[in-house]
Motif scaffolding. Structure first.
Motif, mmCIF file in Angstrom:
data_model
loop_
_atom_site.group_PDB
_atom_site.id
_atom_site.type_symbol
_atom_site.label_atom_id
_atom_site.label_comp_id
_atom_site.label_asym_id
_atom_site.label_seq_id
_atom_site.Cartn_x
_atom_site.Cartn_y
_atom_site.Cartn_z
ATOM 1 N N GLU A 51 0.843 -1.198 0.000
ATOM 2 C CA GLU A 51 0.000 0.000 0.000
ATOM 3 C C GLU A 51 0.877 1.246 0.000
ATOM 4 O OE1 GLU A 51 -0.353 -2.405 2.269
ATOM 5 O OE2 GLU A 51 -2.184 -3.372 1.522
ATOM 6 N N ILE A 52 0.363 2.312 -0.612
ATOM 7 C CA ILE A 52 1.105 3.564 -0.631
ATOM 8 C C ILE A 52 1.365 4.024 0.798
ATOM 9 C CG2 ILE A 52 1.068 5.969 -1.386
ATOM 10 C CD1 ILE A 52 1.253 3.813 -3.597
ATOM 11 N N ARG A 53 0.316 4.163 1.540
ATOM 12 C CA ARG A 53 0.446 4.502 2.957
ATOM 13 C C ARG A 53 -0.496 3.617 3.740
ATOM 14 N NH1 ARG A 53 1.325 10.848 2.470
ATOM 15 N NH2 ARG A 53 3.189 10.625 1.199
ATOM 16 N N ARG D 25 -6.980 0.508 4.012
ATOM 17 C CA ARG D 25 -5.564 0.853 3.864
ATOM 18 C C ARG D 25 -5.279 1.907 2.805
ATOM 19 N NH1 ARG D 25 -2.140 -4.769 4.548
ATOM 20 N NH2 ARG D 25 -3.136 -5.450 6.473
ATOM 21 N N TRP D 26 -6.123 2.901 2.700
ATOM 22 C CA TRP D 26 -5.801 4.015 1.808
ATOM 23 C C TRP D 26 -5.059 5.093 2.579
ATOM 24 C CZ3 TRP D 26 -11.457 3.054 0.670
ATOM 25 C CH2 TRP D 26 -11.609 2.243 -0.475
ATOM 26 N N CYS D 27 -4.388 5.980 1.873
ATOM 27 C CA CYS D 27 -3.714 7.076 2.536
ATOM 28 C C CYS D 27 -4.749 7.944 3.252
ATOM 29 C CB CYS D 27 -2.994 7.974 1.526
ATOM 30 S SG CYS D 27 -1.831 7.104 0.497
ATOM 31 N N PRO D 28 -4.349 8.499 4.385
ATOM 32 C CA PRO D 28 -5.254 9.449 5.032
ATOM 33 C C PRO D 28 -5.570 10.584 4.066
ATOM 34 C CG PRO D 28 -3.314 8.973 6.400
ATOM 35 C CD PRO D 28 -3.075 8.321 5.075
ATOM 36 N N GLY D 29 -6.839 10.929 3.975
ATOM 37 C CA GLY D 29 -7.225 12.030 3.107
ATOM 38 C C GLY D 29 -7.594 11.620 1.699
ATOM 39 N N CYS D 30 -7.429 10.358 1.371
ATOM 40 C CA CYS D 30 -7.731 9.896 0.015
ATOM 41 C C CYS D 30 -9.232 9.990 -0.259
ATOM 42 C CB CYS D 30 -7.274 8.444 -0.133
ATOM 43 S SG CYS D 30 -7.701 7.741 -1.728
ATOM 44 N N GLY D 31 -9.571 10.385 -1.469
ATOM 45 C CA GLY D 31 -10.980 10.489 -1.854
ATOM 46 C C GLY D 31 -11.709 9.162 -1.853
ATOM 47 N N GLY D 60 -5.124 -1.566 -8.219
ATOM 48 C CA GLY D 60 -4.943 -0.128 -8.065
ATOM 49 C C GLY D 60 -5.403 0.211 -6.662
ATOM 50 N N CYS D 61 -5.156 1.427 -6.230
ATOM 51 C CA CYS D 61 -5.635 1.801 -4.892
ATOM 52 C C CYS D 61 -7.141 1.591 -4.821
ATOM 53 C CB CYS D 61 -5.322 3.272 -4.614
ATOM 54 S SG CYS D 61 -3.564 3.617 -4.525
ATOM 55 N N SER D 62 -7.847 2.151 -5.803
ATOM 56 C CA SER D 62 -9.296 2.047 -5.851
ATOM 57 C C SER D 62 -9.764 0.597 -5.817
ATOM 58 C CB SER D 62 -9.802 2.735 -7.120
ATOM 59 O OG SER D 62 -8.878 2.551 -8.191
ATOM 60 N N ASN D 130 -11.762 8.048 -11.028
ATOM 61 C CA ASN D 130 -10.820 8.759 -11.882
ATOM 62 C C ASN D 130 -10.059 9.797 -11.072
ATOM 63 O OD1 ASN D 130 -9.400 10.023 -13.852
ATOM 64 N ND2 ASN D 130 -11.165 10.798 -14.994
ATOM 65 N N ASN D 131 -8.811 9.453 -10.715
ATOM 66 C CA ASN D 131 -7.962 10.441 -10.030
ATOM 67 C C ASN D 131 -6.900 10.991 -10.977
ATOM 68 O OD1 ASN D 131 -6.371 8.224 -10.208
ATOM 69 N ND2 ASN D 131 -6.178 7.853 -8.002
ATOM 70 N N GLN D 132 -7.033 10.654 -12.249
ATOM 71 C CA GLN D 132 -6.129 11.158 -13.289
ATOM 72 C C GLN D 132 -4.667 10.844 -12.998
ATOM 73 O OE1 GLN D 132 -7.230 15.298 -13.963
ATOM 74 N NE2 GLN D 132 -8.964 14.606 -15.170
ATOM 75 N N TYR D 207 -14.941 11.488 -10.110
ATOM 76 C CA TYR D 207 -13.699 12.232 -9.905
ATOM 77 C C TYR D 207 -13.253 12.007 -8.470
ATOM 78 C CZ TYR D 207 -14.181 14.958 -14.258
ATOM 79 O OH TYR D 207 -14.253 15.371 -15.561
ATOM 80 N N GLN D 208 -12.003 11.561 -8.299
ATOM 81 C CA GLN D 208 -11.534 11.170 -6.958
ATOM 82 C C GLN D 208 -10.178 11.776 -6.707
ATOM 83 O OE1 GLN D 208 -9.383 7.727 -6.978
ATOM 84 N NE2 GLN D 208 -8.520 8.554 -5.091
ATOM 85 N N ASN D 209 -10.076 12.477 -5.613
ATOM 86 C CA ASN D 209 -8.820 13.154 -5.319
ATOM 87 C C ASN D 209 -7.782 12.178 -4.767
ATOM 88 O OD1 ASN D 209 -7.210 15.478 -5.227
ATOM 89 N ND2 ASN D 209 -7.506 15.620 -3.012
ATOM 90 N N CYS D 210 -6.619 12.135 -5.407
ATOM 91 C CA CYS D 210 -5.470 11.406 -4.850
ATOM 92 C C CYS D 210 -4.589 12.457 -4.210
ATOM 93 C CB CYS D 210 -4.696 10.672 -5.949
ATOM 94 S SG CYS D 210 -3.090 10.066 -5.387
ATOM 95 N N ASN D 211 -4.689 12.585 -2.903
ATOM 96 C CA ASN D 211 -3.985 13.691 -2.260
ATOM 97 C C ASN D 211 -2.488 13.460 -2.159
ATOM 98 O OD1 ASN D 211 -5.038 11.688 -0.398
ATOM 99 N ND2 ASN D 211 -3.995 12.870 1.176
ATOM 100 N N VAL D 212 -2.032 12.284 -2.524
ATOM 101 C CA VAL D 212 -0.587 12.044 -2.473
ATOM 102 C C VAL D 212 0.081 12.332 -3.828
ATOM 103 C CG1 VAL D 212 1.187 10.286 -2.157
ATOM 104 C CG2 VAL D 212 -0.733 10.434 -0.563
ATOM 105 N N TYR D 213 -0.520 11.872 -4.903
ATOM 106 C CA TYR D 213 0.162 12.016 -6.192
ATOM 107 C C TYR D 213 -0.490 12.993 -7.167
ATOM 108 C CZ TYR D 213 2.903 8.121 -4.569
ATOM 109 O OH TYR D 213 3.731 7.334 -3.822
ATOM 110 N N ASN D 214 -1.703 13.440 -6.856
ATOM 111 C CA ASN D 214 -2.341 14.365 -7.794
ATOM 112 C C ASN D 214 -3.309 15.262 -7.047
ATOM 113 O OD1 ASN D 214 -2.680 15.417 -10.349
ATOM 114 N ND2 ASN D 214 -4.320 13.993 -10.911
HETATM 115 S S1 SF4 Z 1 -5.277 7.139 -4.662
HETATM 116 FE FE1 SF4 Z 1 -3.588 8.398 -3.909
HETATM 117 S S2 SF4 Z 1 -4.252 9.105 -1.901
HETATM 118 FE FE2 SF4 Z 1 -5.562 7.393 -2.439
HETATM 119 S S3 SF4 Z 1 -4.588 5.588 -1.516
HETATM 120 FE FE3 SF4 Z 1 -3.806 5.780 -3.617
HETATM 121 S S4 SF4 Z 1 -1.901 6.976 -3.474
HETATM 122 FE FE4 SF4 Z 1 -3.046 7.236 -1.542
#
Ligand code: SF4
Ligand SMILES: Cc1ncc(C[n+]2csc(CCOP(=O)(O)OP(=O)(O)O)c2C)c(N)n1
Ligand SMILES: Cc1ncc(C[n+]2csc(CCOP(=O)(O)OP(=O)(O)O)c2C)c(N)n1
Ligand code: SF4
Ligand SMILES: [Mg+2]
Ligand SMILES: [Mg+2]
Lengths: 614, 346, 614, 346
Positions: A51-53, D25-31, D60-62, D130-132, D207-214
C-alpha cells in the motif's frame, strides 16, 4: 561538545523502521549515500508494504530500510541489525525480534502512546514492561524535539510530523560519524522550489545531529573506517539505476538509439522513470496502455532499427508471452527485463523472489527458445544489461534479463567503469541484396545463424516478416513440413550456439571441495557470505554462480561432474535446480526460500554444514 | 566506369512497383482484392519511396495484406498491429506507416490498442476491413455483426449489440474518421488520399464483402441504386443530401441528426457538412444515422482535424532535450553526481 | 452391372486430395461416416492450409483427408495411402510421393490442363509423361460427368463445379462397397432449405456410384469386413466433438452448470461451436472479445459456482497466463483446454504439434503449479475431459487439458459409454461457517488440501478473495514472510497430492524388455503401432503412455527405474523428456518430430530398432 | 426447539452491515474513503441481501474497495474486472454485480474489456474512480491525465491527449453514463441510486482526489463556489443551467453544445436535458463541453436508456432452448444420431 568516547567498528547493520508515511526509505537512502561517500563498502535492503500509505501505526504499515556497511568488502545487507531505529511501536514490534542480542535500540518515545500500542497489538508499554532488557535502549522524544526545532518557521502540524525522520537521520549521522554535507545538499536541491521546507528540514536534521552531540545520552559514538576497495571512482547505485544506465551505455556502445516501451509495475517502474530523463541520449520512453502494447511497440521499434527494450515484472511477463514468441519468429533483437517479485498472481508485489526463471525459459507456446541473462548484484546490473543487449543484437533475438526486487531496490558502491572499458556491441544493417540480386531476410550468417537486419528506408531491401512459419532463406510463408522442422532446429541452434560466445564458467574452489553450491541472480552475495563462513569454519566448499542461464557456458556440465554433492539455493521452489537436473542429469539439491526476503548468510551456512556432515 | 551506370533516368513509379511477388491467397471474389488494388494504385500518387513505407497488420484474412505490398511490412499477431505500428512510428518519424486490420482484429481483441492509438494520434493510416465476420477462423460473429446473427458460435443468434466503429473512433478522440466500401474504387481513393495526407491517426472503416461467410452484407449500399438511395455521402462544405433526386437530407435538431424530406423542411434547413469542426459532436451525430449498413448510411470523411501527433510531439520533446542538455555524454553521466575516489593503496 | 470381381482386404488407407475449395474435408468425412457405420475400425487425418481458400490449383492450396479403415483394430491414420484420389494436378503432386508402390490413383482428368500444370509446377502432363508408372491409374473426367448429371437442373457453373467431389465420393463408395444411405441422408438434411441443391448433389453422388458400377473401368472392387470390436453401440467422433461432449457429461455428472468463455482460434473453435448447441443442457457459451476476457469470465463464473471452462490454442494460452495464475491464487476450479498447433507464434495454425507442454507446466510468473491432463486419442478426449473437470472441482484448481490438432480433427469409432458408467464428480458448496462461527475461505480440507467453495447467494459466508497473498486459513491479505512460504508449499502440496487420487501407471511389457517407450498425448496410436511392428519383428519393447502429466502417477519413477533405455517420442523438441529427466534423473532420449504432422509408425519402429541395436 | 430460534425478528439493515472487518488501507485524506462511505450507505437502501451482492475490482488503490465491503468480492488482476464480473453476471443473473476500477485499471490496461462490457450491456454497475493518475504504482500519468503532466514517467510532461471517459463510454454504446465527484456525498448518492436500478451496464465516472500524487485535481469543481460555477449539473427534463445565478446555460447549435449567457439568447433557447434520448448524440455533445475538470464540467446522468442486457438475453435464449428441446438428456445425446451396434461375438 560530546564527551562520549569513539569506538571503532569493522561493520555495522542498521535498520530504520517506522510507518510507511514516516519516510524510512528516504532516511535509509540518505544515510547510505553519506556512508558511501565515506568509502565504506555497503549493501542495502529496503522493505515496504504494497500500500502507498498503509494504515498509520499498524504492523501492516511498517516500512523499513536496512543498511550494512563496513571497513572490508561485504556481500549482503546483513542477516540481523546491530542497531534498530524505531519510529513507533509497530516499527519496534515488527523488527525487534531480529535485533542482535545486546544491540542498540533508538526509539521515538513520543510515539509510544496507548493508541499506538493498541494499533501495534502491544498489551503493555514495551519501553516499560521489561521486554527490551538485553538491548541498549535510547528513548528520544523526537516528535517534540522536531516541533521545537521548527517552532517559528510557520509549518503545519502535518509537515512538522513528516520531518521527524530528519531528526532521526541527524542523530544517526552523529552517532556513526557520517558527513553532513551530502544530506544538506540533497535537501536544498530537493526543495529548491520550496525554500521554507528546505530550511525546516535542515533545521530538524541539524537539531538531531546536535542532540547527539550535546545530550550526553549516548555512551559512545562509532566510527567505521573506509573499506579497502580497489582504487578508482565510486558511486552508490541501486540495481534499477545501474540497469537503466547499462541500457544507456548499451545504446552508446551499439551506436543505436534505444526505445523503451513499458508499463508501470512495481518493482520495475524506476527503470522507466530513470530512462525518461535521458532523452538527450536519443532514448525514447513510451508508457503504453498495457504490457502487450509496450512490447508490441518494442517489436515495431526493433523492426525499424532501434534497440527495443521492455521492462516489467511477473504479471507483465505473462502478458508479453505471445509477443515475445512473435519476436522469436521474426528474429528481431529486443530485450525483456523482468524485475521479479513475489508471486503467484499479484502475490507480494513489493517483495523479492526468483520464481520467473522457468517462465522465461518456457513461457511461450511452441518451440520458442530465448537467451536468459541474470544479473547478480545491484551494480552488476549495469554490465548485465550491456551483455543482454549485446546478445540480442548479435543474434537478432529477444533476450530475457532477470533481476529481482532485492537487486532493484538494494544498493552498493560501484567502481565506475570508464567508457573505454566497455565492449563495442555495434552491428551492421543489411544494405544490399544478399542472394542473386534479391534480398532474402532469412538467409543466415553461417557462423552465428543470425539473419540480416534490414531496416525500412533501405532501398531495394523491402521485405515482409510475420509470425507464420517462414521458408528457410527467403522468409516467405511456408507450410512445408520439412521446412518447419528445419526452421525449428535452426532457431534452437542459433540460441544454443551463443554458448560459444560467452565466457566459460569459473568455479571458486580454493580447497578442492566435494560440495558445490550453484546459484544465479541476487543470491550471489548471500551465497558468497555463507560460503565464507563455512570456510572460516575450516570446511571445504566450492561455488559457482551463473549469469548466463540459457544457454549455459560450455563447461558447466564438466564442472558439475567434478562434485559429489550439489546444492542450489534459490528464492523459489527449485526452478534452477530443475534446469541443472534435466540438462546434466546431476542430483542437484534445492535449498528453497520463498518468503519475499533474501536468504541470510546463516541459512546458506547451515545448509552447507548439514550437507557436509551428511 | 561502365556504361549505363552514369545517367540517372527518371523512372516513373506505377502501381506495379507496389505489387509484391507473393501470390495473393484470398478466396476468389473476396472484397479484399478490390481494396488491395485501390491501395496499390494510390501509392504512386503519394510520391513516397517504396522503402519508406511500412504496412503492419494483425491476424485475419485482411491482415495478409502486407505480404502483397512491395514495401516493408510486418504481419504481426492478433490485435496488436496498432501497437507494433506505433513503435515504428515513434522510432522512425521519417516513415509512412499503415495499419491493416479487421473487425475482429482491430475491434475485438485489438480494441484497446485501437482506441489508445487514436487518442494519442500517432501518425498511422488505419484501414479497418469490416466484413462483420471472422473470416480466417471460418465464420464466427464479430463485434460489428448485427444482433441475432446466426454463426457457428451463435447457432441461436448472437446477443451482442455491435459497435458503430465510427462512433467508437470519435469517442476515442480520433482526429480523422471516415467510412468507405470495397466495391467503389474511385470513392475509396477519394477517401484514402486525404487520409494518407492527414497528420496523425487516420481511421478508415472499409465495408468489405466476405463472400464466403457473410456474403451480401453491404448489398443495400452497393446494389443498383444503393449508392444514391442508401449512401449518405458527406462532402465538406456541402449540404448533406441523398436519394435519387437528392430529395432527402440531414438536419440537426435538438442535439441529434435526422433524415428528412428536403421538401418538408426547405433546403436552407439542411445541414452543411463540416469535417474540420473541432468539436466531434457533429461527426458523432452523423455517425448515429445508421447502426450498420441496414438503412441509409453516412459515408465519407466524418472528421478531419489537426491535433499534434504523439510521435511528432515525442520528436519535438527529444529535440528540445537535446538542445537544452547537449548530446548525451556517457562518461559524464557515469562520473557525474555524488561520487568518491578510493585512492590506490600506497 | 459391374462384372468386376470383389477383393477382400484387411485394411486400406485412402487419401482424398484437391483444392481447398474442392470440398475434400467434407468428402473425407462422408466416406468416414459410411465406413464407421459399416463397422470397420478407422482413424482419420485431415490436413488443410491456413487460408480459407488458398489459390486455386496451387500446391499451397491443396487440402487433403486421409482415412485408414480395417477389419481389425488399428491405431493410426496410416503411414502411406493405398489409394489416392487427386482432384487436380496440385493435389497429385503434393501427395503422390507418399502413395504406396503399386497403389491406386484416381484422378479427375478434366482438371489436367496446361493452366493447372503451370500452377502446380508440372513441366509435362504427369498422366502422359510416364512418371506415374508403378501405380494403377484411373482417369475419370469427373467435371464433365458431373455437369452431365445435373444438366437440366438449372445450376450455375460454379455450383456444378463445386459438386464434383460428390462424384468422386460416389465412385469411392462403389469401389469400397460403402453404404449410400448415410450420405443421401446427410445431403438431404444439409440442404433441407435448398431442395434443388440437395437434388443436384444426390444426382452427382449417384452418378459417381453408377459410373463405378457401369463403366467397367475398375479391375476389381474392394471389401473390408467389419472389425472385431468389443460389442456395444458405436459412433464416429472427432477429438473436438468428444471433448465437447465430455464437458457436457462432466456438467451432468458434477450436477453443476457449465460456463464456456472462449475466443475462436484454430484448431479449438469447434469445441465452442459444438457446445453452443447445447443450451438446453444448461450450458452457457460466451464468445468473448479476446482470450483474456474469455478466461476472466471463467474466473467469475467459477467464483459464482459454475464449472468454468475456456478452450483455446497456443497463442491464446500465452494470453491467459496471468489469469490462470489468478485462478491458482484464488483456488477456484476451472479448466483450460489447449488444442495445440504448430508454433512458435502464428506458426502453422492448422497443423499439429505437442509443443505447449512446458508452457502448461511453467507458463505463469511465480510458483503457480497446475495439474495437467493429456488426452491421447480422439474418442478418449471424452473421458479426459471428465477427468480434468473432476480434478478441477475436487481440488479447487485450474487444470490444463492438452489435446492437439491431430486429435481435434482426427476421428475414430467410439464405443459409447452408458451414463451409468461415468463417475460421479459432484462436490458440495460450503453453506455454514467453518471456524468458530466465522467463515474462513482458506481453511483447507485436511486430506485434499482443497479450500471450501462458498458461492455468492449463501448467507453468512460473504467473503473476498484476491490475487495478493492470503493468510493461511482466513484468506485475509498477508505480507507475512512465513505465511507466504507456507502458502506456497500448501499450494504445491495440494497439486502434488493429486497423485494419490489417480490410477497407477500401467506399463505394457509382455516380454520383459530393456527399452521403454514413454509417450503422452496423440502419439499414443502411432507409438502403439510402432511397438507392435517391433514386436512382430520378434524384438522386445515396453511402453508407457501417460494421461496425467502433473502430477505423475505415484509409480512412474519405479517403472522407469526398471529399464536401461528410455525413448520419448514427441512432436516437439523434447519437452516431456525434460520433465522425466528432472523428476527422475533418468537418461530419457528424445525422438523429436516437428513437422506439423503426426509421427508415422515407421518412424517409431525405426528408432526403437536403432536403439535396440545400439 | 430451543427458545430464540422460533421468532423471526425483522432486523433493520444498516450501513454497518456492509462494513467488512478489514482495516481500510488508503492514505489518510484519500478520496476513496468518501466513495466507500457513500456506497456503504447506499446498500441498505437497495433492499438487496448482502449475500447476493458481489464487488469485483482490478488492481490499483481504488481496486482495494471490495475488501472493505461485507459482501462477496473478487480483487482480480489489473484491468480485468469487467471480464470477471461479466462471468458472474452471466452465470448468476440473480446477483447484483458491481465493478470498481481506476482510470488506469479501467481505461488503460482494461479499456477493451470496458468498452465491450458497455456495448454488450451486462448487468454491471461500474464505478470508475478517476484520479487522473496511477496511485498504487506511485504516480505515473494515466489516460485521463491532462497533456503536459509532469510525473515520474514523464519528467518533461506527458504527450498523450487524454480520453474523455464519458465520450468514450457513449462511443462504446453505453446505456447509462454518468459523472460525479467524491466530495459531494449527497450528489454521488443521487447518481448511484438510479445507476443501481438501471438494467444493463451503468458507467459512473467518479472524480476522486489522490492527495498524495495528484492533489487538487478537482479543486475547480469542489472549491467554494465550484459547484455552482463549474459544475454543469444535468437534470432530466430541466433546462441545463449553471452559475451562481443560473446565468449560464447550454444550447445545441449546428450539431454541437455550447455555453452561452442566458441573457444573450433567452431562456427558451436553452436546451432541456433528456437523458432517456435513444440517440446518444445529445449526451455526447454535452460530454464535449469540457475535456477534464479545467473548465465548467457537466456532471450527473448523461444517458439512461433501456436496451436488453446481454446476460438477460442469454438467460432468455437458454430458457427458450430448454422450452423447445426439453432438459438435456445425456444418454440421448450420446446415443443419438448416427450410431451402429457391434453385436457380442457368439
Ligand atoms: S489514490 Fe492516492 S491518496 Fe488514495 S490511496 Fe492511492 S496513493 Fe493514496
Ligand atoms: C491470440 C489469437 N487469438 C485468436 C486467433 C484466431 N484468429 C485469427 S484471425 C481471427 C479473427 C479474424 O477476424 P477479422 O479480424 O475480422 O479478420 P477477417 O478474417 O474477417 O479479415 C481470429 C479469432 C489468433 N490467431 N490469435
Ligand atoms: C499486469 C499488471 N501490470 C501492471 C501492474 C501495476 N499496477 C498496479 S495498479 C496500476 C495502475 C493504478 O492506477 P489506477 O487504475 O488509476 O488506480 P489508482 O491506484 O489510481 O486508484 C498499475 C500500473 C499490475 N499490478 N499488473
Ligand atoms: S473467408 Fe471471407 S474475408 Fe476471408 S478471404 Fe475468404 S472471402 Fe475474403
Ligand atoms: Mg472480419
Ligand atoms: Mg488512478
Amino acid at each position: 561538545m560530546s564527551t562520549a568516547p569513539v569506538k571503532e567498528l569493522d561493520r555495522v547493520v542498521i535498520r530504520f523502521a517506522g510507518d510507511s508515511g514516516d519516510g524510512m526509505q528516504l532516511t535509509g537512502n540518505r544515510f547510505t549515500d553519506a556512508t558511501a561517500i565515506l568509502g565504506n563498502d555497503l549493501s542495502t535492503l529496503p522493505n515496504f508494504p504494497a500500500e502507498i500509505r498503509a494504515p498509520v501505526g499498524t504492523l501492516a504499515g511498517v516500512s523499513s530500510f536496512q543498511v550494512h556497511f563496513s571497513d572490508h568488502d561485504i556481500l549482503t545487507p546483513g542477516d540481523a541489525p546491530n542497531v534498530l531505529v524505531a519510529m513507533n511501536p509497530a516499527g519496534l514490534k515488527a523488527n525487534v525480534k531480529e535485533l542482535v542480542h545486546g544491540g542498540i535500540l533508538i526509539v521515538n518515545s513520543d510515539a509510544f502512546t496507548q493508541g499506538n500500542f493498541d494499533k501495534a497489538g502491544y498489551a503493555t508499554d514495551p519501553l516499560e514492561d521489561g521486554s527490551l532488557e538485553g538491548f541498549t535502549v535510547y528513548k528520544i522524544p523526537m516528535s517534540a524535539l522536531t516541533a521545537g526545532a521548527v517552532k517559528d518557521m510557520g509549518l503545519g502540524k502535518k509537515q512538522v510530523d513528516q520531518s521527524k525522520n530528519m531528526f532521526a537521520l541527524g542523530v544517526m549521522t552523529w552517532l556513526f560519524h557520517r558527513p553532513i554535507e551530502p544530506t544538506l545538499d540533497f535537501i536544498s536541491k530537493k526543495f529548491a522550489k520550496k525554500p521554507e521546507v528546505a530550511a525546516a528540514n535542515i533545521a530538524v536534521y541539524k537539531a538531531g545531529f546536535n542532540f547527539g552531540e550535546t545530550a550526553e545520552m549516548f555512551v559512545s559514538s562509532y566510527r567505521v573506517k573506509p573499506a579497502k576497495m580497489p582504487p578508482g571512482r565510486y558511486r552508490n547505485v541501486t540495481g534499477n539505476q545501474a540497469l537503466a544506465w547499462g541500457l544507456i551505455a548499451a545504446s552508446v556502445q551499439a551506436k543505436l538509439p534505444l526505445f523503451l516501451g513499458s508499463y508501470p509495475i512495481t518493482p520495475a517502474s524506476d527503470i522507466l522513470h530513470t530512462l525518461s530523463n535521458y532523452k538527450h541520449f536519443g532514448i525514447r520512453t513510451f508508457q503504453a496502455e498495457d504490457e502487450i502494447a509496450a512490447i508490441g511497440s518494442v517489436v515495431g521499434a526493433a523492426f525499424a532499427g532501434h534497440i527495443g527494450v521492455t521492462t516489467t515484472s511477473g504479471p507483465g511477463v505473462d502478458l508479453k508471452a505471445e509477443t515475445i514468441g512473435l519476436g522469436v519468429s521474426l528474429e528481431l533483437p529486443m530485450l525483456i527485463v523482468d524485475v521479479q517479485r513475489g508471486g503467484p498472481s499479484t502475490g507480494l508485489p513489493t517483495k523479492t523472489e526468483q520464481s520467473d526463471l522457468l517462465l522465461a525459459m518456457f513461457g511461450r507456446h511452441g518451440e520458442a527458445p530465448v537467451p536468459i541473462v541474470a544479473a547478480y548484484a545491484p551494480a552488476q546490473c549495469f554490465h548485465a544489461a550491456i551483455e543482454a543487449v549485446r546478445i540480442a543484437i548479435k543474434y537478432r533475438t529477444p533476450v530475457f534479463l532477470l533481476t529481482d526486487g532485492f537487486l532493484a531496490n538494494g544498493s552498493e558502491p560501484w567502481l565506475i567503469p570508464t567508457v573505454d572499458s566497455l565492449p563495442d556491441i555495434s552491428t551492421t544493417f543489411a544494405t544490399e541484396p544478399n542472394h542473386e540480386g534479391e534480398f532474402w531476410p532469412f538467409l543466415r550468417d553461417p557462423e552465428t545463424l543470425a539473419r540480416p537486419w534490414a531496416i525500412p528506408g533501405t532501398p531495394g531491401l523491402e521485405h515482409r516478416v510475420g509470425g507464420l512459419e517462414k521458408a528457410d532463406g527467403t522468409g516467405n510463408i511456408s507450410y512445408d513440413p520439412d521446412n518447419h522442422e528445419k526452421m525449428t532446429h535452426l532457431r534452437a541452434a542459433k540460441i544454443a550456439g551463443i554458448a560459444k560466445d560467452i565466457p566459460l564458467a569459473e568455479v571458486d574452489d580454493p580447497d578442492g571441495a566435494d560440495l558445490l553450491v550453484v546459484g544465479w541472480g541476487s543470491t550471489w552475495g548471500t551465497i558468497g557470505a555463507g560460503v565464507r563462513r563455512v570456510r572460516k569454519n575450516g570446511r571445504k566448499v566450492a561455488r559457482l554462480h551463473l549469469m548466463h542461464l540459457n544457454p549455459f557456458p560450455l563447461n558447466v556440465g564438466e564442472i558439475l561432474s567434478r562434485y559429489t554433492k550439489i546444492l542450489v539455493p534459490e528464492m523459489n521452489m527449485g526452478q534452477f535446480s530443475k534446469m541443472l537436473r534435466y540438462e546434466f542429469l546431476v542430483d542437484a539439491k534445492s535449498l528453497s526460500k520463498v518468503k519475499g526476503l533474501p536468504f541470510l548468510a546463516a541459512d546458506i551456512e547451515a545448509k552447507i554444514m548439514e550437507m557436509l556432515d551428511e | 566506369m561502365s556504361e549505363g551506370n552514369g545517367s540517372a533516368v527518371a523512372v516513373e513509379v506505377t502501381r506495379k512497383d507496389f505489387v509484391s511477388d507473393q501470390e495473393v491467397r484470398w478466396c476468389p471474389g473476396c472484397g479484399d482484392y478490390a481494396i488491395l488494388a485501390a491501395v496499390q494504385s494510390l501509392m504512386p500518387e503519394l510520391g513516397i519511396k517504396r522503402e519508406n513505407i511500412v504496412f503492419v497488420s494483425g491476424i485475419g484474412c485482411s491482415s495478409r495484406f502486407p505480404y502483397y505490398m512491395n514495401t516493408y511490412g510486418v504481419h504481426s499477431i492478433h490485435g496488436r498491429a496498432p501497437a507494433v505500428a506505433s513503435g515504428i512510428a515513434m522510432a522512425r518519424p521519417d516513415l509512412d506507416v499503415w495499419v491493416v486490420t479487421g473487425d475482429g482484429d482491430g475491434l475485438s481483441i485489438g480494441g484497446n490498442h485501437m482506441i489508445h492509438a487514436l487518442r494519442r494520434n500517432f501518425n498511422l493510416k488505419i484501414l479497418l476491413f469490416n466484413n462483420q465476420i471472422y473470416g480466417l477462423t471460418k465464420g464466427q460473429y464479430s463485434p460489428t455483426s448485427e444482433v441475432g446473427k446466426v454463426t457457428y458460435s451463435t447457432p441461436l443468434g448472437s446477443l451482442d449489440y455491435p459497435f458503430n466503429p465510427v462512433s467508437l473512433a470519435l469517442g476515442a478522440e480520433a482526429s480523422f474518421v471516415a467510412r468507405a466500401v470495397d466495391m467503389d474504387r474511385k470513392y475509396l481513393l477519394d477517401i484514402l488520399r486525404p487520409a494518407a495526407e492527414h497528420k496523425g491517426s487516420a481511421f478508415i472503416e472499409i465495408y468489405q464483402n466476405c463472400n464466403v461467410y457473410n456474403d451480401g452484407a453491404f448489398d443495400l449500399l452497393t446494389q443498383k441504386g444503393g449508392k444514391a438511395n442508401y449512401q449518405i455521402r458527406l462532402v465538406h462544405g456541402e449540404k448533406i443530401l441523398f436519394g435519387a433526386e437528392k430529395e432527402l437530407g440531414i438536419i440537426f435538431d435538438d442535439g441529434e441528426a435526422k433524415i428528412v424530406n428536403v421538401a418538408d423542411v426547405g433546403i436552407e434547413k439542411i445541414a452543411t457538412h463540416d469535417m474540420h469542426r473541432e468539436d466531434p459532436s457533429l461527426a458523432f451525430a452523423l455517425s448515429r444515422l445508421a447502426h450498420g449498413p441496414s438503412s441509409p448510411t453516412p459515408m465519407g470523411i466524418f472528421r478531419s482535424v489537426v491535433r499534434p501527433a504523439y510521435d511528432d510531439a515525442m520528436k519535438d520533446q527529444m529535440d528540445a532535450a537535446l538542445a537544452k542538455s547537449g548530446a548525451g555524454d556517457l562518461e559524464k553521466l557515469l562520473f557525474g553526481g555524488e561520487t568518491w575516489e578510493v585512492p590506490a593503496a600506497t
